[in-house]
Design a protein around this motif. Sequence first.
Motif, PDB file in Angstrom:
ATOM      1  N   ASP A  34       0.808  -1.223   0.000  1.00 17.79           N
ATOM      2  CA  ASP A  34       0.000   0.000   0.000  1.00 17.79           C
ATOM      3  C   ASP A  34       0.842   1.275   0.000  1.00 17.79           C
ATOM      4  O   ASP A  34       0.306   2.380  -0.129  1.00 17.79           O
ATOM      5  CB  ASP A  34      -0.933   0.016   1.219  1.00 17.79           C
ATOM      6  N   ALA A  35       2.150   1.134   0.148  1.00 20.45           N
ATOM      7  CA  ALA A  35       3.010   2.307   0.307  1.00 20.45           C
ATOM      8  C   ALA A  35       3.014   3.196  -0.928  1.00 20.45           C
ATOM      9  O   ALA A  35       3.026   4.432  -0.814  1.00 20.45           O
ATOM     10  CB  ALA A  35       4.435   1.873   0.639  1.00 20.45           C
ATOM     11  N   GLY A  36       3.002   2.606  -2.107  1.00 16.19           N
ATOM     12  CA  GLY A  36       3.052   3.398  -3.329  1.00 16.19           C
ATOM     13  C   GLY A  36       1.832   4.276  -3.505  1.00 16.19           C
ATOM     14  O   GLY A  36       1.950   5.473  -3.828  1.00 16.19           O
ATOM     15  N   ARG A  37       0.668   3.710  -3.285  1.00 16.90           N
ATOM     16  CA  ARG A  37      -0.561   4.487  -3.428  1.00 16.90           C
ATOM     17  C   ARG A  37      -0.628   5.597  -2.381  1.00 16.90           C
ATOM     18  O   ARG A  37      -1.086   6.713  -2.668  1.00 16.90           O
ATOM     19  CB  ARG A  37      -1.783   3.576  -3.325  1.00 16.90           C
ATOM     20  N   TYR A  40       1.660   8.359  -3.522  1.00 14.52           N
ATOM     21  CA  TYR A  40       1.028   9.089  -4.622  1.00 14.52           C
ATOM     22  C   TYR A  40       0.021  10.098  -4.075  1.00 14.52           C
ATOM     23  O   TYR A  40      -0.018  11.261  -4.506  1.00 14.52           O
ATOM     24  CB  TYR A  40       0.337   8.105  -5.565  1.00 14.52           C
ATOM     25  N   ALA A  41      -0.782   9.672  -3.131  1.00 23.87           N
ATOM     26  CA  ALA A  41      -1.796  10.561  -2.564  1.00 23.87           C
ATOM     27  C   ALA A  41      -1.164  11.733  -1.827  1.00 23.87           C
ATOM     28  O   ALA A  41      -1.706  12.847  -1.812  1.00 23.87           O
ATOM     29  CB  ALA A  41      -2.704   9.774  -1.612  1.00 23.87           C
ATOM     30  N   ALA A  42       0.016  11.514  -1.238  1.00 23.96           N
ATOM     31  CA  ALA A  42       0.680  12.571  -0.489  1.00 23.96           C
ATOM     32  C   ALA A  42       1.332  13.610  -1.392  1.00 23.96           C
ATOM     33  O   ALA A  42       1.574  14.740  -0.962  1.00 23.96           O
ATOM     34  CB  ALA A  42       1.727  11.965   0.440  1.00 23.96           C
ATOM     35  N   ILE A  45       3.936  13.994  -9.283  1.00 26.25           N
ATOM     36  CA  ILE A  45       4.156  14.918 -10.390  1.00 26.25           C
ATOM     37  C   ILE A  45       2.789  15.310 -10.957  1.00 26.25           C
ATOM     38  O   ILE A  45       1.942  14.435 -11.185  1.00 26.25           O
ATOM     39  CB  ILE A  45       5.044  14.271 -11.469  1.00 26.25           C
ATOM     40  N   PRO A  46       2.543  16.607 -11.163  1.00 28.22           N
ATOM     41  CA  PRO A  46       1.221  17.035 -11.640  1.00 28.22           C
ATOM     42  C   PRO A  46       0.797  16.312 -12.920  1.00 28.22           C
ATOM     43  O   PRO A  46       1.577  16.186 -13.864  1.00 28.22           O
ATOM     44  CB  PRO A  46       1.429  18.538 -11.898  1.00 28.22           C
ATOM     45  N   GLY A  47      -0.436  15.810 -12.896  1.00 28.73           N
ATOM     46  CA  GLY A  47      -0.971  15.100 -14.048  1.00 28.73           C
ATOM     47  C   GLY A  47      -0.666  13.625 -14.080  1.00 28.73           C
ATOM     48  O   GLY A  47      -1.208  12.887 -14.915  1.00 28.73           O
ATOM     49  N   ALA A  48       0.194  13.151 -13.167  1.00 30.49           N
ATOM     50  CA  ALA A  48       0.553  11.732 -13.157  1.00 30.49           C
ATOM     51  C   ALA A  48      -0.592  10.886 -12.603  1.00 30.49           C
ATOM     52  O   ALA A  48      -1.319  11.309 -11.705  1.00 30.49           O
ATOM     53  CB  ALA A  48       1.803  11.513 -12.324  1.00 30.49           C
ATOM     54  N   GLN A  49      -0.722   9.688 -13.145  1.00 25.79           N
ATOM     55  CA  GLN A  49      -1.660   8.696 -12.634  1.00 25.79           C
ATOM     56  C   GLN A  49      -0.857   7.605 -11.929  1.00 25.79           C
ATOM     57  O   GLN A  49       0.335   7.442 -12.190  1.00 25.79           O
ATOM     58  CB  GLN A  49      -2.483   8.101 -13.772  1.00 25.79           C
ATOM     59  N   PHE A  50      -1.525   6.849 -11.070  1.00 26.23           N
ATOM     60  CA  PHE A  50      -0.824   5.830 -10.299  1.00 26.23           C
ATOM     61  C   PHE A  50      -0.887   4.486 -11.006  1.00 26.23           C
ATOM     62  O   PHE A  50      -1.960   4.032 -11.421  1.00 26.23           O
ATOM     63  CB  PHE A  50      -1.422   5.704  -8.902  1.00 26.23           C
ATOM     64  N   SER A 139       1.679  17.573  -6.817  1.00 28.11           N
ATOM     65  CA  SER A 139       0.237  17.760  -6.718  1.00 28.11           C
ATOM     66  C   SER A 139      -0.356  16.646  -5.864  1.00 28.11           C
ATOM     67  O   SER A 139       0.174  15.528  -5.829  1.00 28.11           O
ATOM     68  CB  SER A 139      -0.393  17.734  -8.115  1.00 28.11           C
ATOM     69  N   THR A 140      -1.446  16.944  -5.192  1.00 28.01           N
ATOM     70  CA  THR A 140      -2.184  15.911  -4.462  1.00 28.01           C
ATOM     71  C   THR A 140      -3.516  15.605  -5.144  1.00 28.01           C
ATOM     72  O   THR A 140      -4.311  14.816  -4.625  1.00 28.01           O
ATOM     73  CB  THR A 140      -2.447  16.353  -3.009  1.00 28.01           C
ATOM     74  N   GLU A 141      -3.743  16.230  -6.303  1.00 24.78           N
ATOM     75  CA  GLU A 141      -4.995  16.015  -7.029  1.00 24.78           C
ATOM     76  C   GLU A 141      -4.897  14.741  -7.881  1.00 24.78           C
ATOM     77  O   GLU A 141      -3.984  14.615  -8.698  1.00 24.78           O
ATOM     78  CB  GLU A 141      -5.301  17.211  -7.938  1.00 24.78           C
ATOM     79  N   PRO A 142      -5.819  13.791  -7.729  1.00 22.88           N
ATOM     80  CA  PRO A 142      -5.811  12.614  -8.601  1.00 22.88           C
ATOM     81  C   PRO A 142      -5.995  13.040 -10.059  1.00 22.88           C
ATOM     82  O   PRO A 142      -6.743  13.973 -10.346  1.00 22.88           O
ATOM     83  CB  PRO A 142      -7.001  11.788  -8.108  1.00 22.88           C
TER      84      PRO A 142
END
Length: 284
Positions: A34-37, A40-42, A45-50, A139-142
């Motif tokens: 779960d560490a990667g997700r 990512y949430a924290a 890079i802006p615009g990146a998806q997980f 960014s923290t925006e999904p």
Amino acid sequence: MPYTTLISATDLAKNIRDTNWVVLDCRHDLANPDAGRSAYAAGHIPGAQFADVETDLSDKSPGPHGEFRGRHPLPERNAFTETLRRWGVTHSSQVVAYDAHGGMFAARLWWMLRWIGHESAAVLDGGLQAWQALGLPLSTEPATRPRGNVEPHSSRMLTVSAGEVLTNLSNPTRTVIDARAPDRFRGENETLDPVGGHIPGAINRFFKNNLQEDGRFKPADQLRSEFSALVTVPQATIMQCGSGVTACHNLLAMEVAGLSGAVLYPGSWSEWCADPAHPVATGS
């Protein structure tokens, strides 16, 4: 010209707003899935998806006869293509993968993109640290994108099965290179490898040996010299690791070095050692 191996943080920043570019965050922790997700949430890079190594880049279902295929078996090509479409990848997309671990997980996504024939795929050299070293924002925006239409094409990246690796032991025509840390190769890390050791005859090339102190890849000529000392014919080389992930780092390094053609053993040590009939070597 597309980026097909590595891309600098500077060049990514210049193109980050290009709608034809797809950026994917591959951060992961083998001991904490779960560490990667969470990372990512924290902040990403802006615009990146997980891209989840456990679910997006693997399919843990057993083989056709119920056999164990290793800890991170490859998904079917069509299933992975569908995942890429969900991320918005089109036939003309420039895909950039990154992590914060020297590229050990991003290289797996790079290899899989090349595996389905998508050439415009690169790993962020130096990872998230290189991005942050330039003072670039997170960014923290999904992020989401319109559905893509990428199609699988002829693959330049080939694989071998456990059976082919076993055959090579009795008729050694290929060199096997193991990307795991030296203690795991020697059979001394029971946490990650309950059955310790390596495939007999394999050579240990720890994936971190591909990197400079700042986490970026070594220059192409240096990588070429180092791999040429291990490999006579790139096309006669099998790359493996614990579960087919970090082996892709060595494959990327060889591609950077201009030594194309090595193949991946996706099941790697986790599949190999699960069969008591397979021989095991320990030590250096």
